[in-house]
Design an enzyme around this catalytic site. Structure first.
Site, PDB file in Angstrom:
ATOM      1  N   GLU A 158      -6.940 -58.022  12.637  1.00 50.15           N
ATOM      2  CA  GLU A 158      -7.134 -56.589  12.841  1.00 50.15           C
ATOM      3  C   GLU A 158      -7.748 -56.201  14.181  1.00 50.15           C
ATOM      4  O   GLU A 158      -7.573 -55.086  14.655  1.00 50.15           O
ATOM      5  CB  GLU A 158      -7.963 -56.026  11.676  1.00 50.15           C
ATOM      6  CG  GLU A 158      -7.132 -56.057  10.403  1.00 50.15           C
ATOM      7  CD  GLU A 158      -7.904 -55.774   9.138  1.00 50.15           C
ATOM      8  OE1 GLU A 158      -7.832 -54.646   8.653  1.00 50.15           O
ATOM      9  OE2 GLU A 158      -8.578 -56.688   8.626  1.00 50.15           O
ATOM     10  N   GLY A 207       3.635 -62.127   7.520  1.00 53.67           N
ATOM     11  CA  GLY A 207       4.356 -62.215   8.785  1.00 53.67           C
ATOM     12  C   GLY A 207       3.398 -62.697   9.852  1.00 53.67           C
ATOM     13  O   GLY A 207       3.701 -62.713  11.036  1.00 53.67           O
ATOM     14  N   ASN A 219      -3.723 -71.449  15.803  1.00 57.82           N
ATOM     15  CA  ASN A 219      -2.350 -71.559  16.319  1.00 57.82           C
ATOM     16  C   ASN A 219      -2.219 -70.507  17.420  1.00 57.82           C
ATOM     17  O   ASN A 219      -2.262 -69.307  17.156  1.00 57.82           O
ATOM     18  CB  ASN A 219      -1.329 -71.315  15.195  1.00 57.82           C
ATOM     19  CG  ASN A 219       0.113 -71.378  15.696  1.00 57.82           C
ATOM     20  OD1 ASN A 219       0.432 -70.923  16.792  1.00 57.82           O
ATOM     21  ND2 ASN A 219       0.993 -71.944  14.883  1.00 57.82           N
ATOM     22  N   GLY A 257       2.430 -55.616   5.727  1.00 57.98           N
ATOM     23  CA  GLY A 257       1.614 -55.003   4.684  1.00 57.98           C
ATOM     24  C   GLY A 257       0.618 -54.033   5.288  1.00 57.98           C
ATOM     25  O   GLY A 257       0.631 -52.859   4.986  1.00 57.98           O
ATOM     26  N   PHE A 258      -0.252 -54.530   6.148  1.00 51.75           N
ATOM     27  CA  PHE A 258      -1.168 -53.686   6.935  1.00 51.75           C
ATOM     28  C   PHE A 258      -2.203 -52.940   6.098  1.00 51.75           C
ATOM     29  O   PHE A 258      -2.782 -51.964   6.571  1.00 51.75           O
ATOM     30  CB  PHE A 258      -0.388 -52.691   7.797  1.00 51.75           C
ATOM     31  CG  PHE A 258       0.756 -53.322   8.551  1.00 51.75           C
ATOM     32  CD1 PHE A 258       0.515 -54.331   9.466  1.00 51.75           C
ATOM     33  CD2 PHE A 258       2.061 -52.917   8.343  1.00 51.75           C
ATOM     34  CE1 PHE A 258       1.556 -54.922  10.155  1.00 51.75           C
ATOM     35  CE2 PHE A 258       3.114 -53.512   9.028  1.00 51.75           C
ATOM     36  CZ  PHE A 258       2.858 -54.509   9.941  1.00 51.75           C
ATOM     37  N   GLY A 305     -11.200 -64.483  11.800  1.00 50.66           N
ATOM     38  CA  GLY A 305      -9.853 -63.925  11.614  1.00 50.66           C
ATOM     39  C   GLY A 305      -9.356 -63.223  12.863  1.00 50.66           C
ATOM     40  O   GLY A 305     -10.128 -62.845  13.739  1.00 50.66           O
TER      41      GLY A 305
HETATM   42 MO1  MOS Z   1      -6.129 -54.890   5.980  1.00 57.65          MO
HETATM   43  S1  MOS Z   1      -6.157 -52.864   6.311  1.00 57.65           S
HETATM   44  O1  MOS Z   1      -7.655 -55.139   5.301  1.00 57.65           O
HETATM   45  O2  MOS Z   1      -4.820 -55.285   4.982  1.00 57.65           O
END
Ligand code: MOS
Length: 721
Positions: free
Chosen positions: A688, A474, A614, A245-246, A685
């Site tokens: 990114e 993914g 993980n 998705g990105f 997280g």
């Molecule tokens: Mo990300 S660019 O916040 O899906």
């Protein structure tokens, strides 16, 4: 730091294989376009061939004559739809302020001007090719610089200010002993998830089901409901699997609601799958940026003044601004003054949107190259310069970081990479016919958390199911949901099933901003706690013994299943701390001057992202980010013809991304300091941060190898001549 092979195989942190892995490799994972639907019709889009102007006439007679074509919609006969105004409180966020087929006006090349529905995919595509549209062309605005006289000054990006000033920059910069003044340019780049966007819509009376390739089933549901004027509870959006998705699938694009409207109008399910070329105009991109950096320092390396001015563009029908300067306000302790600004120009191009590490990927290239330039100007080691200007507080809010181990990332990374072997002078290292360069840069990404819900259900067979309307792009979401629930309830992994990607499940935020782990996992834990409390109460009520199993409690209760729901959300800790992840990226490049051949020989990335849930999937996230960073550094560029507005690289042959042969050994490590102030799991997280800093590390290594400071991405061979 233990290697993956040494880690325990179960529990939180274990490098558990993806629980959805077998389904994916065996073809059992059903993606949006694969969903088998009886009696579905197929749709194909027609896109504007000009960048600015107006439709003067449409001739669809040839298209209508194609066998199996059922209907052709244009602005003259489109099904009823409205533009839902973006309303974050209702979970409604549209990417464009434009309803498809709502006007004869053309804002960019690729704008949807017709949709053809047919009995077969081939019929729809053949029909779309034959829709003949004539236009009255206007002169498109296609250059930021040409239109920069009256830029917009956007106030904020998703709530974060885009203009800020601390101290007197002009005075502090003038008084600095050493200065860097440089402009860095990043080109337009496009998300290219393997799975292109796809939507299938099927009505059953007034109930609508949509299989949509999206990072936010509930956002898609809310936008489609608002666009079609139906209650959100009548709409169910499903997306159990994503092929990437990105950010392109974060906020709704017009095609999804259009397909639902068309399906309602023709009274049949409709399926649309975008082609790769359509992914370059209809689903967002990373906008071009020109970033002017000025940094002033004293001779001893103390940074006294910084200024980061970004010029970027949006489309005529959106306000999205690539937020490049945000990190510059807080990465380095700056004695006197920091100014950040963003200027935005509207162009006749398709609409940009968040793309993996929006702002930070492009911004960290500019900032971390400028820091490297300053290190050379000061004759200081670039790590020593960064360490000297380390800040233990977020200078923008004067709050401490909840947990920051950036210095340790540099120490561990330098050791693993062998930084000590570097001789600082450009062109001073070589091997055989190749020049060798070592470069380094900091990585960073904000740690964010949103409200999220989850449900935990125990069945009479003793199996536990946990569910939340989140996504697995993914990334490993199914797997860590399973791990967290198994650990919390003390049951084997094999006894837990994770479910996601269904808008009827408990609320979850858009799967973006690297916040899914930090938002959804606390909800999974809370739901498991609530389930455990219910099971304990049932065991007590039924006078069951202490060592009773979950299956026995459920059976003893006389029901098929016991279920509990819970919501978790951030608390007042955000008033006392700033949450952020950090990292250090090291790159070695090799340059063959005779052949003009540049390659990345190895990368080490060391990351401080709190506790890792993980180690296998988190490491994969970092590999993905660094691979993308190598692509961004060396090859990615969406080429726009600045006369016509045509994207000339709208396919994966002309739009270059790395292949296996381009990717060297990647060395990934986590310093793994749990951030328990952020959430009870201690996890931030990892989605990114991996792409941040790596581009600068490569560009800095290229300077070290060649003595050429290339400030325009990508670092193409002709820029090194
Ligand atoms: Mo990300 S660019 O916040 O899906």
């Amino acid at each position: 730091m233990t290697s993956i092979a040494d880690r325990p195989r179960t529990g939180i942190g274990a490098p558990v294989d993806r629980v959805d892995g077998n389904a994916k490799v065996q073809g059992q994972a059903i993606y949006s376009a694969d969903t088998p639907i009886r009696a579905a019709a197929y749709a194909a889009l027609v896109r504007a061939s000009i960048a600015a102007g107006r439709i003067t006439s449409i001739d669809d007679s040839a298209a209508k004559a194609v066998t199996g074509v059922l209907q052709i919609y244009t602005y003259e006969n489109r099904p009823p739809m409205q533009l839902p105004p973006t309303d974050m409180t209702k979970g409604i966020t549209v990417s464009e302020n434009l309803t498809p087929l709502s006007t004869d006006e053309i804002f960019y090349q690729g704008q949807y001007v017709a949709i053809v529905v047919a009995e077969t995919l081939e019929g729809a595509r053949a029909g779309a090719d034959l829709v003949s549209i004539t236009y009255e062309q206007a002169v498109p605005k296609l250059r930021m610089q040409a239109d920069v006289s009256k830029p917009l000054l956007p106030e904020q990006s998703f709530g974060t200010p885009l203009q800020s000033e601390r101290g007197d920059f002009a005075a502090a910069y003038a008084a600095a002993e050493v200065r860097v003044d440089a402009t860095y340019v990043t080109p337009q780049e496009n998300h290219n998830p393997m799975e292109t966007h796809a939507t299938t819509a099927a009505w059953d009376g007034d109930q609508l089901t949509v299989w949509d390739s999206t990072q936010w089933v509930q956002g898609s549901r809310n936008v489609i409901a608002a666009a079609l004027g139906v209650p959100p509870e009548n709409v169910r959006v499903l997306c159990p699997f994503l092929g990437g998705g990105f950010g392109s699938k974060g906020f709704a694009w017009g095609h999804s609601a259009l397909v639902a409207a068309v399906a309602r109008d023709i009274g049949r399910p409709v399926k649309l799958s975008l082609g790769r070329d359509e992914m370059f105009t209809g689903t967002g991109h990373r906008a071009r940026t020109e970033q002017h950096l000025r940094i002033g320092a004293r001779r001893d390396g103390t940074i006294v003044a910084q200024r980061h001015d970004t010029l970027t563009h949006t489309s005529m029908v959106a306000d999205f601004t690539e937020p490049c300067g945000l990190s510059t306000t807080l990465m380095y302790a700056t004695e006197s003054a920091v100014t950040m600004s963003h200027e935005l120009v509207r162009l006749n191009v398709s609409t940009p949107c968040p793309m993996r590490a929006p702002g930070e990927a492009s911004g960290s290239f500019a900032l971390e190259c400028a820091i490297d330039e300053l290190a050379y100007a000061l004759a200081l080691d670039p790590i020593a310069l960064r360490t000297k200007n380390h800040t233990d507080r977020d200078p923008t809010q004067d709050l401490p970081w909840s947990s920051k181990h950036l210095t340790e990332c540099f120490e561990v990374g330098a050791e693993r990479f062998g930084w000590a072997k570097r001789t600082p002078a450009p062109r001073s290292m070589s091997e055989g016919r190749e020049l060798v360069g070592y470069g380094v840069a900091a990585a960073t990404y904000p740690a964010l958390r949103q409200r999220a819900g989850a449900r935990a259900t125990a069945g009479a067979d003793g199996r536990v199911t946990v569910a939340s309307a989140t996504h697995d792009l993914g990334t490993g979401m199914y797997t860590i949901m399973t791990q967290v629930a198994a650990a919390k309830l003390g049951v084997p992994l094999a006894d837990v099933t994770a479910e996601l990607g269904d808008s009827s499940m408990p609320d979850a935020p858009v799967a973006g901003g690297s916040w899914s782990t930090a938002s959804v996992m606390p909800a999974i834990e809370a739901a498991c706690d609530a389930l455990r409390a219910k099971l304990d109460a049932l065991a007590d009520a039924n006078h069951l013994p202490r060592d009773v199993t979950i299956a026995q409690i459920v059976r003893g209760s006389g029901s098929q299943a016991v279920t509990a729901e819970a919501v978790a959300q951030p608390g007042a800790e955000a008033d006392r701390f700033t949450f952020r992840s950090f990292g250090a990226q090291f790159a070695e490049v090799r340059y063959d001057e005779d052949l003009g051949r540049l390659r990345v020989a190895r990368v080490t990335g060391v990351f401080d992202c709190g506790r890792i849930l993980n180690h296998k999937t988190a490491r994969s996230q970092m590999i993905g980010g660094i691979v993308w960073g190598i692509g961004m550094a060396l090859m990615e560029e969406t080429v726009l013809d600045r006369r016509t507005g045509t994207i000339v690289t709208d396919n994966l042959a002309d739009y270059h991304v790395p292949v296996n042969a381009d990717i060297p050994p990647l060395d990934i490590a986590f310093v793994e300091k749990p951030d328990y102030t952020f959430n009870a799991l201690g996890a931030r997280g990892v989605g990114e941060i991996g792409i941040t800093g790596v581009v600068a590390a490569i560009a800095n290594a290229v300077y070290h190898a060649t003595g050429k400071r290339v400030r325009n991405l990508p670092l193409l061979p002709e820029r090194l001549l």
